[in-house]
Write a protein that holds these residues in place. Structure first.
Motif, short mmCIF file in Angstrom:
data_model
loop_
_atom_site.label_atom_id
_atom_site.label_comp_id
_atom_site.label_asym_id
_atom_site.label_seq_id
_atom_site.Cartn_x
_atom_site.Cartn_y
_atom_site.Cartn_z
N VAL A 303 61.46 -18.23 -76.48
CA VAL A 303 62.70 -17.54 -76.11
C VAL A 303 62.50 -16.03 -75.99
CG1 VAL A 303 64.13 -19.35 -77.12
CG2 VAL A 303 63.50 -17.36 -78.50
N LEU A 304 61.51 -15.48 -76.72
CA LEU A 304 61.27 -14.04 -76.62
C LEU A 304 60.61 -13.67 -75.30
CD1 LEU A 304 60.07 -13.21 -80.26
CD2 LEU A 304 62.27 -12.63 -79.19
N GLN A 305 60.16 -14.64 -74.56
CA GLN A 305 59.61 -14.37 -73.24
C GLN A 305 60.68 -14.42 -72.15
OE1 GLN A 305 56.19 -16.82 -72.36
NE2 GLN A 305 55.32 -16.53 -74.41
N ARG A 306 61.90 -14.81 -72.52
CA ARG A 306 62.99 -14.85 -71.54
C ARG A 306 63.36 -13.43 -71.12
NH1 ARG A 306 66.24 -19.46 -71.29
NH2 ARG A 306 65.08 -21.27 -72.07
N PRO A 307 63.66 -13.21 -69.83
CA PRO A 307 64.07 -11.87 -69.38
C PRO A 307 65.50 -11.52 -69.78
CG PRO A 307 64.11 -13.41 -67.55
CD PRO A 307 63.52 -14.16 -68.71
N VAL A 380 66.56 -4.73 -73.65
CA VAL A 380 66.85 -5.54 -74.84
C VAL A 380 67.87 -4.81 -75.69
CG1 VAL A 380 65.89 -6.64 -76.90
CG2 VAL A 380 64.50 -6.46 -74.82
N VAL A 381 68.84 -5.56 -76.20
CA VAL A 381 69.87 -4.99 -77.08
C VAL A 381 69.95 -5.85 -78.34
CG1 VAL A 381 72.33 -4.52 -77.37
CG2 VAL A 381 71.23 -4.05 -75.17
N MET A 382 69.99 -5.19 -79.48
CA MET A 382 70.19 -5.92 -80.74
C MET A 382 71.51 -5.47 -81.35
SD MET A 382 70.02 -6.04 -84.32
CE MET A 382 68.78 -5.11 -85.20
N VAL A 383 72.39 -6.44 -81.63
CA VAL A 383 73.67 -6.20 -82.27
C VAL A 383 73.59 -6.76 -83.68
CG1 VAL A 383 76.16 -6.57 -82.16
CG2 VAL A 383 74.84 -6.39 -80.05
N GLY A 384 73.85 -5.92 -84.67
CA GLY A 384 73.65 -6.34 -86.05
C GLY A 384 74.32 -7.64 -86.41
N GLY A 402 71.75 -9.63 -67.18
CA GLY A 402 70.34 -9.32 -67.11
C GLY A 402 69.73 -8.70 -68.34
N HIS A 403 70.40 -8.79 -69.49
CA HIS A 403 69.86 -8.21 -70.71
C HIS A 403 69.50 -9.32 -71.70
CE1 HIS A 403 72.70 -5.27 -68.96
NE2 HIS A 403 71.76 -4.40 -69.28
N LEU A 404 68.47 -9.08 -72.49
CA LEU A 404 68.14 -9.96 -73.60
C LEU A 404 68.87 -9.42 -74.83
CD1 LEU A 404 66.48 -12.45 -74.40
CD2 LEU A 404 64.65 -10.90 -75.10
N VAL A 405 69.76 -10.22 -75.41
CA VAL A 405 70.62 -9.78 -76.52
C VAL A 405 70.24 -10.57 -77.76
CG1 VAL A 405 72.99 -9.54 -77.35
CG2 VAL A 405 72.50 -9.27 -74.91
N LEU A 406 69.98 -9.86 -78.85
CA LEU A 406 69.68 -10.47 -80.14
C LEU A 406 70.79 -10.13 -81.12
CD1 LEU A 406 66.88 -9.98 -78.67
CD2 LEU A 406 65.86 -10.04 -80.93
N SER A 407 71.21 -11.11 -81.92
CA SER A 407 72.26 -10.83 -82.89
C SER A 407 72.23 -11.88 -84.00
CB SER A 407 73.65 -10.81 -82.22
OG SER A 407 74.62 -10.30 -83.12
N THR A 408 73.16 -11.75 -84.95
CA THR A 408 73.25 -12.68 -86.08
C THR A 408 74.66 -13.23 -86.18
OG1 THR A 408 73.90 -11.07 -87.77
CG2 THR A 408 71.55 -11.32 -87.34
N LEU A 409 74.76 -14.37 -86.81
CA LEU A 409 76.03 -15.01 -87.14
C LEU A 409 75.95 -15.56 -88.56
CD1 LEU A 409 77.13 -17.25 -84.11
CD2 LEU A 409 78.45 -15.39 -85.11
N SER A 433 75.33 -21.16 -70.28
CA SER A 433 74.46 -20.49 -69.32
C SER A 433 73.78 -19.24 -69.88
CB SER A 433 75.25 -20.10 -68.07
OG SER A 433 76.30 -19.19 -68.40
N THR A 434 74.21 -18.76 -71.05
CA THR A 434 73.64 -17.53 -71.60
C THR A 434 72.84 -17.74 -72.89
OG1 THR A 434 75.73 -17.08 -72.74
CG2 THR A 434 75.39 -16.01 -70.60
N LEU A 435 73.23 -18.72 -73.70
CA LEU A 435 72.53 -18.94 -74.97
C LEU A 435 71.15 -19.55 -74.70
CD1 LEU A 435 72.91 -18.78 -78.08
CD2 LEU A 435 73.67 -21.17 -78.00
N VAL A 436 70.10 -18.90 -75.23
CA VAL A 436 68.75 -19.41 -74.97
C VAL A 436 68.06 -19.91 -76.23
CG1 VAL A 436 68.45 -17.96 -72.93
CG2 VAL A 436 67.74 -17.08 -75.16
N GLY A 437 68.44 -19.42 -77.41
CA GLY A 437 67.79 -19.87 -78.63
C GLY A 437 68.59 -19.54 -79.86
N VAL A 438 68.53 -20.43 -80.86
CA VAL A 438 69.25 -20.22 -82.12
C VAL A 438 68.31 -20.58 -83.28
CG1 VAL A 438 71.28 -20.77 -83.50
CG2 VAL A 438 71.44 -20.84 -81.01
#
Length: 530
Positions: A303-307, A380-384, A402-409, A433-438
Motif C-alpha cells: 500500500v505504501l507504493q500506491r500513488p 503525501v499527507v499525514m493527519v494525526g 491524487g494524494h496519499l493520506v495516512l491517518s489513525t482511528l 474507491s479511496t481506502l487502500v489499506g487498514v
C-alpha cells in the motif's frame, strides 16, 4: 562519595549490575551528587528493598523494610536536641531509646558520620537498622512536620493564594523533587507519570511497558508542591483547581531534551495529574524493525507504493499507532515527495518532512490544516487522527484528488475502521474507491530475555522488558471494495478478509507466544481471549 563508588564496585562484582549500568550510574553520581541508592532506584536498576538488604548484609546489621514494625519508644522526647537538617543530610533517625542504646534507622550504615554524630549528641550507644529511602523520608516527615518540603515552616495551607503557591513551587526542595520524579520516569523507560491524590497521601505511579507501577508516596504538602511546580513549568494557572487544564514543557534529562505533556483534572481528594514523556530524539523504527508479521508487512509494502489513497492505522490510545505511522513516513521520505503532517502533538522530528501542530486557540485543527495542505502541492499527507465527520470527509477528498493520506482511528480491529467511517457519514462508494489499506495493532509486554520471564534486576522482577507489537492488516481488493459498497456488517467484512488470507491479530499474538516473545496472558489482556 567514595562510599558510593565502593557500593557500585560491590554490586557490579556480585553480578547485580552490568559494567554498562555501573558506568551510567557513575556518570550520574558525578553530575548529581545524589546517594547511589537513589540513583540506582531512579534508573530502575535495583529496588529499594534489595539495596536495603544488601547494605544490611554488608554491614552485619538487621534490615527493616517497615519501620512501623519497630516497637515505639520515648524517642520523640529527644527531638528537640537534634538538628533536623543534620538528620536529613546524613539520613539517620533515632527510632527507639532503650536504656543506654538508641536504635537508629539508616539507609547505608557505611556512611557512619551520622551515626557517630547521634552517639555524641545523645551520649548513648547507637545500634543501626537499615531501611529504605522511602521509609526514612516518611518517618522524617511525620517527626518534623514536613520540614523537608517547607524549609522549616509548618504544614502548608492548601487554600494558600496564588503568590504563596508560586513561591513554594520555586523552592529548591520542590524543584529537586520534581526533577527526581522526571529523572526516575525517564530512567525507568516510563511513558507517563501519574500523580494520584488520596484522602491522606498521594501515590506517584509510572506507566512502564503499558502497565502502571508504584514509584513512591507523597504526603499532601509534597504532592501540592510538586503539582504546583509542574503547572508553573507547563504555563498553567496554579490557582485554578476546579477545571481541567492541559499544557506542555521541555526538561533536560541525562543530556537530552524530553518533551512533557501535562494533563490536570479535579478529583475527589485534589488534583490528579498525568505527565506524558516524549523523547523527540528517540531512535525511530524502520518498517523492517516494527516486528510486523510477514503477511502484514507485505500489505504495508504494497500500500505504501500506491500513488494515492487512504491508509489507516487503528487501535486504542497507547497501542503504538504513531510509531507505525512514522515508520511509514520514513519509508516514503525518499526526497522525491512533498510530505506534510498535522499532529497533536508532534512527538518525533522527522527529517525531510514539514510537520505542523494543531492549535485550537487559533482555529487550527485537523480538518482546517488538511484543507490548507491541499493547496500546498503535497504528495503525501499525514493527519494525526480522524476524530469527526469533517476530518473524515476532507481526508477522503484528499485521497480522491491524487494524494496519499495516512491517518489513525480509534477502533478495536482493522475491519471496524470501515464501519466507523461509514458511521461518520462517508459515502460507501467514496470509501470503497479511496481506502487502500487498514492496519490494527496492540502493544504487549515482551518477555525479559535476561531471565526468560522469571523476574530479575534487569526487568525489576516483572519478567518483562520492553514491548512488542501484535498486528493485523489488509489491502483493499475488489472483494473488499464490493463489500464496502454493499455496506457489509462487521462479520461480513471479516468473512471477506478471511477468504483472502487475512491473519487476525489474535493469531499473531499466539504466534508470538509460541516464539517466546510474550505470554498468552499478555495477549489476552491486549485483545481479549485469543
Amino acid at each position: 562519595m567514595e562510599i558510593d563508588h565502593v557500593r557500585l564496585r560491590e554490586l557490579t562484582e556480585a553480578g547485580h549490575l552490568t559494567a554498562a549500568e555501573a558506568a551510567h550510574a557513575t556518570a550520574l553520581l558525578g553530575r548529581t551528587g545524589e546517594p547511589i541508592d537513589q540513583i540506582l532506584t531512579q534508573l530502575g536498576l535495583l529496588t529499594e528493598a534489595f539495596l536495603a538488604e544488601h547494605f544490611a548484609s554488608a554491614a552485619g546489621c538487621d534490615p527493616c523494610l517497615d519501620l512501623a514494625t519497630i516497637a515505639p519508644g520515648p524517642v520523640a522526647d529527644c527531638d528537640g536536641d537534634l538538628n533536623p537538617d543534620f538528620l536529613l543530610a546524613e539520613r539517620v533517625m533515632p527510632v527507639v531509646i532503650e536504656d543506654d542504646i538508641v536504635i537508629v534507622a539508616v539507609i547505608d550504615p557505611a556512611r557512619d558520620a551520622g551515626l557517630r554524630g547521634l552517639a555524641f549528641a545523645l551520649d548513648r550507644e547507637v545500634r543501626p537498622v537499615v531501611t529504605t529511602h522511602s521509609q526514612f523520608i516518611a518517618l522524617y516527615q511525620r517527626r518534623f512536620n514536613d520540614r523537608a518540603m517547607t524549609g522549616g515552616e509548618r504544614e502548608f495551607d492548601v487554600t494558600a493564594d496564588f503568590d504563596r503557591l508560586k513561591d513554594m513551587a520555586s523552592t529548591a526542595p520542590v524543584v529537586r523533587l520534581v526533577n527526581r520524579l522526571i529523572t526516575a520516569a525517564a530512567g525507568a523507560r516510563a511513558t507517563d507519570i501519574h500523580i494520584e491524590p488520596g484522602p491522606r497521601e498521594t501515590v506517584v505511579r509510572l506507566r512502564v511497558d503499558g502497565v502502571l507501577r508504584d514509584l513512591e508516596t507523597l504526603d499532601t504538602t509534597q504532592a501540592l508542591a510538586a503539582i504546583s511546580r509542574i503547572k508553573v513549568l507547563a504555563d498553567l494557572d496554579i490557582a485554578e483547581r476546579r477545571r481541567p487544564q492541559d499544557g506542555r514543557f521541555t526538561q533536560p534529562v541525562a543530556g537530552r531534551a524530553i518533551d512533557l505533556r501535562v494533563s490536570v483534572v479535579p478529583a475527589q481528594h485534589g488534583e490528579s495529574m498525568v505527565v506524558r514523556l516524549l523523547d523527540p530524539e528517540a531512535n525511530l523504527q524502520e518498517l523492517d524493525d516494527l516486528g510486523l508479521p510477514a503477511q502484514v508487512k507485505a500489505v504495508a509494502e504494497a500500500v505504501l507504493q500506491r500513488p494515492h489513497g487512504l491508509i489507516l492505522v487503528t487501535g486504542p490510545t497507547g497501542s503504538g499507532k504513531t510509531t507505525t505511522l512514522y515508520s511509514f513516513l520514513r519509508r516514503l521520505a525518499d526526497g522525491e515527495r512533498k510530505i506534510l503532517t498535522i499532529e497533536d502533538p508532534i512527538e518525533y522530528r522527522l527529517p525531510g518532512i514539514a510537520q505542523s501542530q494543531t492549535n485550537p486557540l487559533i482555529g487550527v485543527d485537523f480538518a482546517s490544516a488538511l484543507r490548507s495542505f491541499l493547496r500546498h502541492d503535497p504528495d503525501v499527507v499525514m493527519v494525526g487522527e480522524i476524530r469527526d465527520a469533517e476530518t473524515a470527509q476532507t481526508a477522503i477528498q484528499a485521497a480522491m484528488t491524487g494524494h496519499l493520506v495516512l491517518s489513525t482511528l480509534h477502533t478495536n480491529d482493522a475491519a471496524s475502521a470501515v464501519l466507523r467511517l461509514l458511521d461518520m457519514g462517508v459515502e460507501d462508494y467514496l470509501l470503497s474507491s479511496t481506502l487502500v489499506g487498514v492496519f490494527a495493532q496492540r502493544l504487549v509486554r515482551r518477555t525479559c530475555a535476561a531471565c526468560a520471564g522469571r523476574g530479575c534486576a534487569a526487568c525489576q522482577d516483572t519478567g518483562f522488558l520492553g514491548r512488542v507489537a501484535i498486528a493485523e492488516g489488509f489491502e483493499v481488493d475488489e472483494a473488499m471494495r464490493e463489500a464496502i459498497r454493499q455496506s457489509a456488517s462487521g462479520p461480513g467484512l471479516a468473512q471477506v478478509l478471511l477468504q483472502g488470507g487475512f491473519i487476525p491479530m489474535s493469531q499473531d499474538g499466539r504466534n508470538k507466544v509460541d516464539a517466546g516473545l510474550t505470554t498468552m496472558a499478555e495477549v489476552n489482556r491486549a485483545v481479549g481471549r485469543a
